[in-house]
Write an enzyme that holds these catalytic residues in place. Structure first.
Site, PDB file in Angstrom:
ATOM      1  N   ASP A  96       0.848  -1.182   0.000  1.00 48.48           N
ATOM      2  CA  ASP A  96       0.000   0.000   0.000  1.00 48.48           C
ATOM      3  C   ASP A  96       0.889   1.240   0.000  1.00 48.48           C
ATOM      4  O   ASP A  96       1.624   1.486   0.965  1.00 48.48           O
ATOM      5  CB  ASP A  96      -0.860  -0.033   1.274  1.00 48.48           C
ATOM      6  CG  ASP A  96      -2.175   0.663   1.114  1.00 48.48           C
ATOM      7  OD1 ASP A  96      -2.193   1.701   0.439  1.00 48.48           O
ATOM      8  OD2 ASP A  96      -3.174   0.186   1.674  1.00 48.48           O
ATOM      9  N   ASP A 197      -2.853   4.708  -2.600  1.00 48.02           N
ATOM     10  CA  ASP A 197      -3.870   5.339  -1.763  1.00 48.02           C
ATOM     11  C   ASP A 197      -4.331   6.672  -2.375  1.00 48.02           C
ATOM     12  O   ASP A 197      -3.486   7.476  -2.817  1.00 48.02           O
ATOM     13  CB  ASP A 197      -3.213   5.596  -0.387  1.00 48.02           C
ATOM     14  CG  ASP A 197      -4.184   6.032   0.675  1.00 48.02           C
ATOM     15  OD1 ASP A 197      -5.107   5.259   0.975  1.00 48.02           O
ATOM     16  OD2 ASP A 197      -4.022   7.147   1.212  1.00 48.02           O
ATOM     17  N   GLU A 249      -6.589   3.674  -5.756  1.00 46.84           N
ATOM     18  CA  GLU A 249      -7.800   3.971  -4.991  1.00 46.84           C
ATOM     19  C   GLU A 249      -8.292   5.357  -5.408  1.00 46.84           C
ATOM     20  O   GLU A 249      -7.539   6.331  -5.337  1.00 46.84           O
ATOM     21  CB  GLU A 249      -7.518   3.960  -3.485  1.00 46.84           C
ATOM     22  CG  GLU A 249      -8.801   4.059  -2.693  1.00 46.84           C
ATOM     23  CD  GLU A 249      -8.640   4.687  -1.322  1.00 46.84           C
ATOM     24  OE1 GLU A 249      -9.481   4.429  -0.459  1.00 46.84           O
ATOM     25  OE2 GLU A 249      -7.671   5.447  -1.099  1.00 46.84           O
ATOM     26  N   HIS A 323     -11.002  -2.036   4.622  1.00 42.73           N
ATOM     27  CA  HIS A 323     -10.795  -1.546   5.985  1.00 42.73           C
ATOM     28  C   HIS A 323     -11.445  -0.187   6.236  1.00 42.73           C
ATOM     29  O   HIS A 323     -11.344   0.337   7.340  1.00 42.73           O
ATOM     30  CB  HIS A 323      -9.287  -1.448   6.231  1.00 42.73           C
ATOM     31  CG  HIS A 323      -8.672  -0.432   5.310  1.00 42.73           C
ATOM     32  ND1 HIS A 323      -8.561  -0.645   3.953  1.00 42.73           N
ATOM     33  CD2 HIS A 323      -8.184   0.815   5.535  1.00 42.73           C
ATOM     34  CE1 HIS A 323      -8.027   0.418   3.388  1.00 42.73           C
ATOM     35  NE2 HIS A 323      -7.790   1.322   4.329  1.00 42.73           N
ATOM     36  N   ASP A 324     -12.051   0.424   5.210  1.00 38.12           N
ATOM     37  CA  ASP A 324     -12.715   1.722   5.393  1.00 38.12           C
ATOM     38  C   ASP A 324     -14.236   1.584   5.397  1.00 38.12           C
ATOM     39  O   ASP A 324     -14.944   2.587   5.508  1.00 38.12           O
ATOM     40  CB  ASP A 324     -12.352   2.684   4.246  1.00 38.12           C
ATOM     41  CG  ASP A 324     -10.897   3.103   4.288  1.00 38.12           C
ATOM     42  OD1 ASP A 324     -10.310   3.151   5.390  1.00 38.12           O
ATOM     43  OD2 ASP A 324     -10.338   3.388   3.213  1.00 38.12           O
TER      44      ASP A 324
HETATM   45  C1  NOJ Z   1      -7.704   5.798   2.106  1.00 35.10           C
HETATM   46  C2  NOJ Z   1      -7.372   4.704   3.080  1.00 35.10           C
HETATM   47  O1  NOJ Z   1      -7.967   3.521   2.644  1.00 35.10           O
HETATM   48  C3  NOJ Z   1      -7.847   5.175   4.426  1.00 35.10           C
HETATM   49  O2  NOJ Z   1      -7.814   4.160   5.393  1.00 35.10           O
HETATM   50  C4  NOJ Z   1      -7.019   6.365   4.831  1.00 35.10           C
HETATM   51  O3  NOJ Z   1      -7.504   6.902   6.038  1.00 35.10           O
HETATM   52  C5  NOJ Z   1      -7.079   7.469   3.764  1.00 35.10           C
HETATM   53  N1  NOJ Z   1      -6.919   6.951   2.448  1.00 35.10           N
HETATM   54  C6  NOJ Z   1      -5.982   8.470   3.985  1.00 35.10           C
HETATM   55  O4  NOJ Z   1      -4.731   7.907   3.702  1.00 35.10           O
END
Ligand code: NOJ
Length: 555
Positions: A96, A197, A249, A323-324
């Site tokens: 990541d 990310d 992402e 995870h979000d």
């Molecule tokens: C996306 C990530 O998946 C998340 O967990 C993170 O808080 C934000 N980007 C900031 O890096």
């Protein structure tokens, strides 16, 4: 070129996978201990959330050293051992890369703070406006203003996320070179997978100006320069390795941009993660609200993205969880009355789409959101800020908690349930986040007599063995049906007169339902997969689907 349609990615949130040393936090050695479990799934690549050195204000997305493993998770030797053991199993590593921002503990930021002019150019530093207000009115994605005072100077630095995550200025060639070096370092260690990310926010407008309340995201998202920067990063780092696989992402993006990010002709990325289909339980587009999900909207979004990406040579990773996000099973399924069937139906709906499926740890055993009863149980900075903001907006404590509980990122960050025992068999110490429900849902019981894990194994095998699923096109079907998400995957079979066709039917609800099969699909068929173990060879005009039934047939 990689055959992306035959691959499946598994996501490991290291902090919550398995704790080998009893400190309550999952670690790399813990993953090594669980390789026999991972092997059973037969996935191709593991995406690891960041385990680089970090103060952990945003669970590793605030990196202070991109070249080292955080001691919390292990050592470089542990990483190398894990990588080589995975290689023996035919599983690639996906790291990541958080390159939009770094921690304010990073030496670049520290040098900038100490007055080093070169390093100050790595960040967005701006003076206050003439009236003394912040440089712009932008809002941080974690709540509050997106600017913070730069030490004791008159300047402010930009942070689209937490105030300890300073945005890096990609307009500066030196910053970009540093980031190329980071990716290159891991490529040289044999890593071939990278998840980038929030990569579509790296190209802020050159002039940072106030938003009018509606255009804020457009001021820093999907700007044309993002494509240039990605082409450069590709050419100078991972693109030198033809077997590399990258996922970007994408925050609040558009299908047009995602086609460009992922079309191989553009030499940017292999595929994208997008989130529109997960915002169907947001009231007026706002996350911190609680409403039932809008099934028709979900269908429309998935269909639109499938069609447009396929028509224009784009490629997506298809997924429900990460995870979000709270667990999809808790949002779109029925974890109480139909946990197994709804978990399998959701998996079918996603896994048979065109794209590369990504499975988040725990979904393969039907894990659900934890049953917490107080805000003290949550640790995520975003959830805690949101709770405070909801109270400030006038919600009472119970209402604010109810909303946070339905949307908090900690929902899926809960430790993996290995056994029904203490701490879900995750740790001998005190887990950093409290597991609940392990008596009902855990790996040991699932492997012994559950059905979800075995169903995932079948879906993964199908993707590897059936070219229609791996490489076929996508056609929507029964678009107006209010209960069933149906589609057809098609592939021109070389040497055969007709295209091969697989019809996929997913009953998204907990009642039996009679679905009308269009004439052209009635007739002889072969069951490809069924979560009710159906076995038949003729499809009639009406099919009675069971609650949360998923069925794919070749016609
Ligand atoms: C996306 C990530 O998946 C998340 O967990 C993170 O808080 C934000 N980007 C900031 O890096």
């Amino acid at each position: 070129m990689q055959d992306l349609g035959k691959k499946v990615i598994y996501q490991i949130y290291t902090k919550s996978f398995y704790d080998s040393n009893g400190d309550g936090i999952g670690d790399l050695r813990g993953i090594i201990e669980k390789l026999d479990y991972i092997e059973k799934l037969n996935v191709d690549m593991i995406w690891f959330n960041p385990f680089f050195v970090s103060p952990q204000n945003d669970n590793g997305y605030d990196i202070s050293d991109y070249y080292q493993i955080d001691p919390l998770f292990g050592t470089m030797e542990d990483f190398e051992e894990l990588q080589s053991k995975l290689e023996k199993l035919g599983i690639d590593v996906m790291l990541d890369m958080v390159l939009n921002h770094c921690s304010t503990e990073h030496e670049w930021f520290k040098k900038a703070l100490a007055g080093d002019k070169e390093h100050q150019k790595y960040f967005y530093l701006r003076p206050a406006k003439e009236d003394g207000s912040l440089p712009t009115n932008w809002v941080s994605k974690f709540g509050g203003p997106a600017w913070e005072r730069f030490g004791n100077t008159e300047l402010y630095y930009l942070h689209l996320y937490d105030k300890t995550q300073a945005d890096l200025d990609w307009h500066n060639q030196k910053t970009r070179d540093e980031l190329v070096n980071v990716v290159d370092f891991w490529c040289k260690k044999g890593v071939r997978g990278f998840r980038f990310d929030v990569i579509n926010v790296i190209g802020k407008a050159r002039e940072l100006v106030d938003s009018n309340g509606e255009n804020e995201r457009a001021l820093y998202t999907d700007t044309p320069v993002v494509h240039d920067y990605l082409k450069e990063l590709n050419q100078k780092s991972f693109g030198k390795y033809p077997d590399s696989i990258t996922v970007g992402e994408m925050s609040s993006t558009s299908v047009e941009n995602c086609i460009k990010y992922s079309n191989p002709k553009e030499h940017e990325l292999s595929m994208v993660f997008t989130f529109h289909h997960l915002k169907v339980d947001y009231l007026d587009g706002k996350k911190w609200t609680k409403i039932p999900f809008d099934f028709m909207k979900l269908k429309q979004i998935l269909t639109k993205w499938q069609l447009q990406m396929a028509t224009n040579g784009g490629w997506s990773s298809v997924f429900w969880n990460n995870h979000d996000q709270p667990f999809a099973l808790s949002r779109f399924g029925d974890p109480v009355n139909h946990r197994e069937k709804s978990a399998e139906m959701l998996a079918t709906a996603i896994h048979l789409l065109r794209g590369t499926p990504c499975i988040y740890q725990g979904e393969e055993i039907g894990m659900i959101d934890p049953e917490y009863d107080g805000i003290e149980d949550y640790v995520d900075v975003e959830a805690i800020n949101a709770y405070g903001e909801l109270l400030a907006q006038g919600y009472d404590e119970a209402q604010a908690f109810d909303i946070v509980k339905s949307k908090a990122r900690d929902n899926s960050r809960v430790p993996m349930h290995w056994t029904r025992g203490k701490n879900a068999g995750f740790s001998h110490g005190t887990p950093w986040l409290r597991p609940t429900d392990q008596e009902r849902i855990n790996v040991e019981d699932e492997l012994a007599h559950g059905e979800i894990f075995a169903y995932y194994q079948k879906l993964i095998a199908l993707r590897k063995n059936d070219d229609v699923i791996a490489c076929g096109g996508f056609l929507p079907l029964l678009e107006d049906d209010e209960k069933v998400f149906a589609y057809v995957r098609t592939l021109e079979a070389s040497g055969k007169a007709n295209a091969r066709k697989i019809l996929v039917l997913n009953n998204f609800f907990g009642e039996k339902y009679e679905v009308r099969i269009p004439d052209e699909f009635c007739g002889k068929c072969r069951v490809v997969i069924s979560n009710y173990e159906r076995d038949f060879c003729y499809l009639g005009e009406v099919l009675s689907l069971e609650p949360y039934e998923a069925l794919a047939v070749e016609i």
